[in-house]
Design an enzyme around this catalytic site. Structure first.
Site, PDB file in Angstrom:
ATOM      1  N   GLY A 192       0.852  -1.182   0.000  1.00 53.51           N
ATOM      2  CA  GLY A 192       0.000   0.000   0.000  1.00 53.51           C
ATOM      3  C   GLY A 192       0.888   1.231   0.000  1.00 53.51           C
TER       4      GLY A 192
ATOM      5  N   ASP B  85       9.903   5.312   7.740  1.00 53.27           N
ATOM      6  CA  ASP B  85       9.737   6.727   8.085  1.00 53.27           C
ATOM      7  C   ASP B  85       8.891   7.515   7.092  1.00 53.27           C
ATOM      8  OD1 ASP B  85      11.430   7.155   5.911  1.00 53.27           O
ATOM      9  OD2 ASP B  85      13.164   7.701   7.143  1.00 53.27           O
ATOM     10  N   GLY B  86       8.530   6.908   5.958  1.00 53.30           N
ATOM     11  CA  GLY B  86       7.674   7.592   4.998  1.00 53.30           C
ATOM     12  C   GLY B  86       8.345   8.727   4.246  1.00 53.30           C
TER      13      GLY B  86
ATOM     14  N   ASP C 210       3.156  -4.440  -8.032  1.00 47.67           N
ATOM     15  CA  ASP C 210       2.656  -3.156  -7.551  1.00 47.67           C
ATOM     16  C   ASP C 210       3.300  -1.988  -8.288  1.00 47.67           C
ATOM     17  OD1 ASP C 210       4.912  -4.223  -5.877  1.00 47.67           O
ATOM     18  OD2 ASP C 210       4.922  -2.169  -5.139  1.00 47.67           O
TER      19      ASP C 210
ATOM     20  N   ASP D 231       7.365   5.044 -10.886  1.00 47.77           N
ATOM     21  CA  ASP D 231       7.940   4.589  -9.621  1.00 47.77           C
ATOM     22  C   ASP D 231       9.379   4.116  -9.798  1.00 47.77           C
ATOM     23  OD1 ASP D 231       8.021   4.322  -6.949  1.00 47.77           O
ATOM     24  OD2 ASP D 231       6.719   2.571  -6.817  1.00 47.77           O
TER      25      ASP D 231
END
Length: 474
Positions: A90, A126-127, A258, A268
């Site tokens: 996700g 940590d995003g 993904d 990506d």
């Protein structure tokens, strides 16, 4: 309102409902230093008139764009990672920030992020995004777009003033947040998640939404026929993307399910590389120890991923009809590969048989001689109209060998395309613009050492000169 008349906001993805995403809050960053804004695409979607501070407000602090989402949406999906299924994926460091309508061609466009903070799918990460990672994505998307690959566009990069620890580069390292412009963020993994949950109703809902939104030509009244037509269309689009990668000498690096968009647009960019010379075993990711995603294996990998999409449609259609749809991939790949070779050479098509013969001859030459990949396409842009120019090339000795004779013979049958411009200043040089890993590292070094961005800006100008010379339509 600082938007132009080209601005058309949308919220289409919300039609899918909360089963498909989570509303999230963006991270709050200590600093916002604008490092890159895509002026061309900003103008095209009606945001070119934003001041730098307004730009930062939207793409660094993520104040909503008027008429689009009130809150960012972290998208839900699963996926096979190096062929191992992972149900814990996700959007873990990104979200869908806004949607826009492209007034030039009517397409729905997404503004998605990378490095915008933690979400329910961050899994203790940590995003965040490193500044070097953001710089590399700019280079990948600009270069691919210039080479005619259908790719996401890096829309914005803002340095955010944090120090990040990473195991695969010197740490602490600088942080950034990136915004990409992409045709969609519906992945094969979006469908896989619903199959994993045995959620037939939402598979149907996602299928119908995707067809109506992105490929209405695949609509069929019968549900089973609709699913098969959708799969066939995705196969054609993914085949086109794969062919474009191969003729650009590009290795994506992480071809997990993904990372494959059903609209057939490359996106990506983590580890990626461009070939110095033709090498089927060339890999982009240091952790791809078995060469699963090597350059020469990319078409087979894309097809493997498409089989995973077909499995997701089995609740709606018979296996036989889905297998027939999957059979569209290979002929589409061959057709698109020959067409991409011709576009790279600036030549007019002579029909599939002759186009394919030229593509095969050139590919064989590259394989046998290990001629510099990008140099070869540069030297023979325009076909035999570039005979004298190719004779001045650093690779001229290779073209005098017997290995090149089949290519030369094929070129005799081809005329230059109407848009071909050998009088462009780009073709007065002897070496092309390239993007090898050594160049990427050399562009990063002055940024890391003294915050000197001049080399990167010079490279981007050179890439755009190349795009102009090749007449690439953005």
């Amino acid at each position: 309102m600082p938007y132009s008349t080209a601005y058309r906001a949308a919220t289409r993805h919300q039609e899918l409902g909360p089963d498909f995403y989570d509303a999230v809050q963006p991270a709050k960053f200590p600093e916002h230093i604008l490092r890159y804004r895509n002026h061309y695409w900003a103008e095209r979607v009606g945001l070119g008139s934003l001041t730098d501070e307004e730009w930062i407000e939207h793409f660094g602090r993520f104040t909503p764009l008027a008429g689009s989402f009130e809150q960012p949406l972290a998208l839900r999906y699963h996926g096979h990672q190096f062929r191992t299924y992972n149900p814990h994926l996700g959007d873990g460091r990104g979200f869908l920030f806004a949607q826009l309508q492209d007034v030039e061609d009517g397409r729905l466009l997404d503004l998605g992020t990378k490095g915008s903070g933690q979400t329910p799918w961050s899994r203790r990460a940590d995003g965040r995004l490193t500044l070097k990672g953001g710089m590399r994505e700019i280079l990948a998307t600009e270069m691919l777009e210039a080479l005619g690959v259908e790719t996401s566009k890096t829309f914005s990069l803002i340095e955010t003033g944090e120090e990040l620890d990473r195991g695969d580069e010197p740490s602490p390292t600088r942080s950034s947040v990136l915004v990409r412009l992409s045709h969609s963020h519906i992945r094969i993994g979006t469908f896989q998640r619903l199959l994993y949950l045995d959620d037939k109703d939402n598979i149907r809902k996602l299928l119908d939404y995707t067809i109506r939104t992105y490929m209405p030509e695949a609509w069929r009244e019968d549900e089973a026929a609709r699913a098969a037509a959708f799969l066939e269309e995705v196969c054609r689009r993914v085949a086109r993307m794969g062919a474009q990668w191969m003729t650009a000498g590009f290795v994506h690096g992480v071809l997990n399910t993904d990372n494959i968009n059903v609209t057939g647009e490359s996106f990506d960019y983590g580890p990626w590389r461009f070939l110095p010379v033709y090498d089927p075993a060339f890999t982009a990711a240091y952790f791809d120890e078995t060469g699963l995603y090597a350059f020469g294996r990319q078409p087979d990998t894309l097809l493997w991923n498409l089989f995973r999409l077909a499995e997701c449609l089995l609740p709606l259609a018979e296996q036989s009809s889905l297998e027939q749809a999957l059979a569209a991939f290979e002929p589409a790949l061959h057709r698109e590969f020959a067409g991409a070779i011709l576009r790279r050479l600036g030549l007019q098509s002579r029909g599939f048989e002759q186009d394919g013969a030229l593509a095969k001859a050139l590919w064989t030459f590259l394989h046998e001689t290990k001629a510099p990949f990008e140099q070869t396409f540069f030297d023979w842009y325009g076909g035999l109209a570039s005979l004298e120019r190719a004779g001045q090339s650093p690779s001229a000795g290779l073209y005098a060998q017997a290995a090149f004779e089949p290519v030369r013979a094929c070129l005799e049958d081809f005329a230059a395309a109407p848009q071909m411009r050998l009088d462009h200043p780009y073709f007065s040089r002897t070496e092309p613009c390239t993007m090898l890993i050594e160049e990427v590292e050399a562009l990063w070094a002055p940024i890391a050492g003294s915050d000197d961005w001049s080399a990167l800006l010079g490279k981007l100008a050179d890439i755009r000169l190349m795009a102009e010379a090749y007449g690439v339509e953005r």
